[in-house]
Design a protein around this motif. Structure first.
Motif, PDB file in Angstrom:
ATOM      1  N   GLY A   8       0.777  -1.226   0.000  1.00 13.30           N
ATOM      2  CA  GLY A   8       0.000   0.000   0.000  1.00 13.30           C
ATOM      3  C   GLY A   8       0.810   1.278   0.000  1.00 13.30           C
ATOM      4  O   GLY A   8       0.245   2.372  -0.031  1.00 13.30           O
ATOM      5  N   GLY A   9       2.132   1.147   0.035  1.00 10.07           N
ATOM      6  CA  GLY A   9       2.950   2.345  -0.010  1.00 10.07           C
ATOM      7  C   GLY A   9       2.939   2.974  -1.387  1.00 10.07           C
ATOM      8  O   GLY A   9       2.387   2.420  -2.340  1.00 10.07           O
ATOM      9  N   GLY A  10       3.552   4.162  -1.500  1.00 10.14           N
ATOM     10  CA  GLY A  10       3.611   4.812  -2.790  1.00 10.14           C
ATOM     11  C   GLY A  10       3.899   6.286  -2.670  1.00 10.14           C
ATOM     12  O   GLY A  10       4.322   6.770  -1.613  1.00 10.14           O
ATOM     13  N   LEU A  11       3.667   6.989  -3.768  1.00 15.25           N
ATOM     14  CA  LEU A  11       3.895   8.431  -3.832  1.00 15.25           C
ATOM     15  C   LEU A  11       2.554   9.149  -3.800  1.00 15.25           C
ATOM     16  O   LEU A  11       1.630   8.783  -4.541  1.00 15.25           O
ATOM     17  CB  LEU A  11       4.642   8.774  -5.122  1.00 15.25           C
ATOM     18  CG  LEU A  11       4.825  10.250  -5.464  1.00 15.25           C
ATOM     19  CD1 LEU A  11       5.702  10.934  -4.428  1.00 15.25           C
ATOM     20  CD2 LEU A  11       5.414  10.392  -6.858  1.00 15.25           C
ATOM     21  N   VAL A  12       2.445  10.148  -2.946  1.00 17.19           N
ATOM     22  CA  VAL A  12       1.207  10.897  -2.820  1.00 17.19           C
ATOM     23  C   VAL A  12       1.538  12.360  -2.569  1.00 17.19           C
ATOM     24  O   VAL A  12       2.589  12.676  -1.996  1.00 17.19           O
ATOM     25  CB  VAL A  12       0.337  10.310  -1.682  1.00 17.19           C
ATOM     26  CG1 VAL A  12       1.019  10.471  -0.334  1.00 17.19           C
ATOM     27  CG2 VAL A  12      -1.044  10.917  -1.675  1.00 17.19           C
ATOM     28  N   GLN A  13       0.656  13.241  -2.987  1.00 20.53           N
ATOM     29  CA  GLN A  13       0.857  14.660  -2.736  1.00 20.53           C
ATOM     30  C   GLN A  13       0.462  15.000  -1.300  1.00 20.53           C
ATOM     31  O   GLN A  13      -0.370  14.315  -0.688  1.00 20.53           O
ATOM     32  CB  GLN A  13       0.044  15.497  -3.711  1.00 20.53           C
ATOM     33  CG  GLN A  13       0.578  15.485  -5.140  1.00 20.53           C
ATOM     34  CD  GLN A  13      -0.142  16.474  -6.031  1.00 20.53           C
ATOM     35  OE1 GLN A  13      -1.310  16.791  -5.807  1.00 20.53           O
ATOM     36  NE2 GLN A  13       0.547  16.958  -7.055  1.00 20.53           N
ATOM     37  N   LEU A  20      -1.970   1.596   4.367  1.00 22.55           N
ATOM     38  CA  LEU A  20      -1.026   0.495   4.406  1.00 22.55           C
ATOM     39  C   LEU A  20      -1.700  -0.745   4.986  1.00 22.55           C
ATOM     40  O   LEU A  20      -2.520  -0.626   5.900  1.00 22.55           O
ATOM     41  CB  LEU A  20       0.194   0.856   5.253  1.00 22.55           C
ATOM     42  CG  LEU A  20       0.991   2.082   4.823  1.00 22.55           C
ATOM     43  CD1 LEU A  20       2.174   2.295   5.771  1.00 22.55           C
ATOM     44  CD2 LEU A  20       1.473   1.942   3.403  1.00 22.55           C
ATOM     45  N   SER A  21      -1.329  -1.891   4.445  1.00 16.93           N
ATOM     46  CA  SER A  21      -1.807  -3.169   4.967  1.00 16.93           C
ATOM     47  C   SER A  21      -0.609  -4.027   5.341  1.00 16.93           C
ATOM     48  O   SER A  21       0.446  -3.932   4.719  1.00 16.93           O
ATOM     49  CB  SER A  21      -2.643  -3.912   3.925  1.00 16.93           C
ATOM     50  OG  SER A  21      -3.774  -3.172   3.542  1.00 16.93           O
ATOM     51  N   CYS A  22      -0.794  -4.863   6.323  1.00 13.92           N
ATOM     52  CA  CYS A  22       0.252  -5.787   6.744  1.00 13.92           C
ATOM     53  C   CYS A  22      -0.414  -7.135   7.009  1.00 13.92           C
ATOM     54  O   CYS A  22      -1.252  -7.239   7.920  1.00 13.92           O
ATOM     55  CB  CYS A  22       0.946  -5.274   7.991  1.00 13.92           C
ATOM     56  SG  CYS A  22       2.097  -6.437   8.757  1.00 13.92           S
ATOM     57  N   VAL A  23      -0.052  -8.119   6.206  1.00 15.33           N
ATOM     58  CA  VAL A  23      -0.637  -9.451   6.337  1.00 15.33           C
ATOM     59  C   VAL A  23       0.355 -10.364   7.041  1.00 15.33           C
ATOM     60  O   VAL A  23       1.542 -10.403   6.695  1.00 15.33           O
ATOM     61  CB  VAL A  23      -0.994 -10.038   4.963  1.00 15.33           C
ATOM     62  CG1 VAL A  23      -1.587 -11.433   5.122  1.00 15.33           C
ATOM     63  CG2 VAL A  23      -1.972  -9.127   4.240  1.00 15.33           C
ATOM     64  N   ALA A  24      -0.141 -11.110   8.022  1.00 16.59           N
ATOM     65  CA  ALA A  24       0.703 -12.026   8.787  1.00 16.59           C
ATOM     66  C   ALA A  24       0.464 -13.465   8.361  1.00 16.59           C
ATOM     67  O   ALA A  24      -0.660 -13.851   8.037  1.00 16.59           O
ATOM     68  CB  ALA A  24       0.402 -11.882  10.274  1.00 16.59           C
ATOM     69  N   SER A  25       1.537 -14.242   8.390  1.00 14.67           N
ATOM     70  CA  SER A  25       1.436 -15.645   8.003  1.00 14.67           C
ATOM     71  C   SER A  25       0.928 -16.516   9.132  1.00 14.67           C
ATOM     72  O   SER A  25       0.447 -17.612   8.908  1.00 14.67           O
ATOM     73  CB  SER A  25       2.811 -16.161   7.561  1.00 14.67           C
ATOM     74  OG  SER A  25       3.724 -16.097   8.651  1.00 14.67           O
ATOM     75  N   GLU A  26       1.056 -16.027  10.338  1.00 18.24           N
ATOM     76  CA  GLU A  26       0.762 -16.809  11.516  1.00 18.24           C
ATOM     77  C   GLU A  26      -0.725 -16.996  11.737  1.00 18.24           C
ATOM     78  O   GLU A  26      -1.488 -16.036  11.758  1.00 18.24           O
ATOM     79  CB  GLU A  26       1.384 -16.123  12.752  1.00 18.24           C
ATOM     80  CG  GLU A  26       1.157 -16.821  14.055  1.00 18.24           C
ATOM     81  CD  GLU A  26       1.770 -18.215  14.097  1.00 18.24           C
ATOM     82  OE1 GLU A  26       2.898 -18.391  13.627  1.00 18.24           O
ATOM     83  OE2 GLU A  26       1.089 -19.126  14.599  1.00 18.24           O
ATOM     84  N   ARG A  27      -1.136 -18.255  11.942  1.00 22.14           N
ATOM     85  CA  ARG A  27      -2.555 -18.519  12.180  1.00 22.14           C
ATOM     86  C   ARG A  27      -3.018 -17.962  13.511  1.00 22.14           C
ATOM     87  O   ARG A  27      -4.200 -17.716  13.701  1.00 22.14           O
ATOM     88  CB  ARG A  27      -2.812 -20.021  12.128  1.00 22.14           C
ATOM     89  CG  ARG A  27      -2.733 -20.616  10.731  1.00 22.14           C
ATOM     90  CD  ARG A  27      -3.005 -22.096  10.780  1.00 22.14           C
ATOM     91  NE  ARG A  27      -2.018 -22.810  11.568  1.00 22.14           N
ATOM     92  CZ  ARG A  27      -2.121 -24.089  11.891  1.00 22.14           C
ATOM     93  NH1 ARG A  27      -3.183 -24.775  11.533  1.00 22.14           N
ATOM     94  NH2 ARG A  27      -1.180 -24.674  12.591  1.00 22.14           N
ATOM     95  N   LEU A  81      -3.063   0.641   8.407  1.00 22.39           N
ATOM     96  CA  LEU A  81      -2.734   1.992   8.859  1.00 22.39           C
ATOM     97  C   LEU A  81      -3.303   2.951   7.808  1.00 22.39           C
ATOM     98  O   LEU A  81      -2.775   3.052   6.698  1.00 22.39           O
ATOM     99  CB  LEU A  81      -1.232   2.204   9.012  1.00 22.39           C
ATOM    100  CG  LEU A  81      -0.839   3.564   9.591  1.00 22.39           C
ATOM    101  CD1 LEU A  81      -1.290   3.657  11.057  1.00 22.39           C
ATOM    102  CD2 LEU A  81       0.665   3.796   9.498  1.00 22.39           C
ATOM    103  N   GLN A  82      -4.404   3.588   8.164  1.00 22.06           N
ATOM    104  CA  GLN A  82      -5.004   4.594   7.293  1.00 22.06           C
ATOM    105  C   GLN A  82      -4.333   5.922   7.580  1.00 22.06           C
ATOM    106  O   GLN A  82      -4.341   6.390   8.726  1.00 22.06           O
ATOM    107  CB  GLN A  82      -6.504   4.696   7.550  1.00 22.06           C
ATOM    108  CG  GLN A  82      -7.201   5.772   6.734  1.00 22.06           C
ATOM    109  CD  GLN A  82      -7.203   5.469   5.250  1.00 22.06           C
ATOM    110  OE1 GLN A  82      -7.453   4.344   4.827  1.00 22.06           O
ATOM    111  NE2 GLN A  82      -6.937   6.482   4.436  1.00 22.06           N
TER     112      GLN A  82
END
Length: 123
Positions: A8-13, A20-27, A81-82
């Motif tokens: 979700g990162g990038g360039l913005v004015q 941003l999103s963060c996905v975890a592998s852990e069940r 993270l909004q």
């Protein structure tokens, strides 16, 4: 071992928004408290926001309070993270991290880290 992958990162004015999103592998993701930290070029890593495993405790750095919102969806193993009203000084690499420690605002208490997502805010 918990693997974390941000997106979700990038360039913005300036004044714009990113999520941003963060996905975890852990069940057992719901057993971990989650945090977001950032590191700007030439600066130390700093705390941004954190949320406890059930969402009952949420913390923000003063610099982002009122502009950023942390949330989580345990069913999707994801923390968000909004980021609204972005400023050039928000430019940094943002990393999510997982911990079972009670203290959520110090990076040293986190055992697992993602690779980071670049956020650049232009003026």
């Amino acid at each position: 071992q918990v693997q974390l992958v941000e997106s979700g990162g990038g360039l913005v004015q300036a004044g714009g928004s990113l999520r941003l999103s963060c996905v975890a592998s852990e069940r057992t993701f719901s057993n971990y408290h989650m945090g977001w930290f950032r590191q700007a070029p030439g600066k130390e890593r700093e705390f941004v926001a954190a949320i406890s495993w059930g969402g009952g405790r949420i913390y923000y750095a003063d610099s982002v309070k009122g502009r950023f919102t942390i949330s989580r969806d345990n069913a999707k193993n994801t923390v968000y993270l909004q980021m609204n009203s972005l400023k050039p000084e928000d430019t940094a690499v943002y990393s999510c991290a997982a911990t079972r420690d009670y203290e959520l605002r110090f990076s040293g208490r986190y055992a697992y880290w993602g690779q980071g997502a670049h956020v650049t805010v232009s003026s």
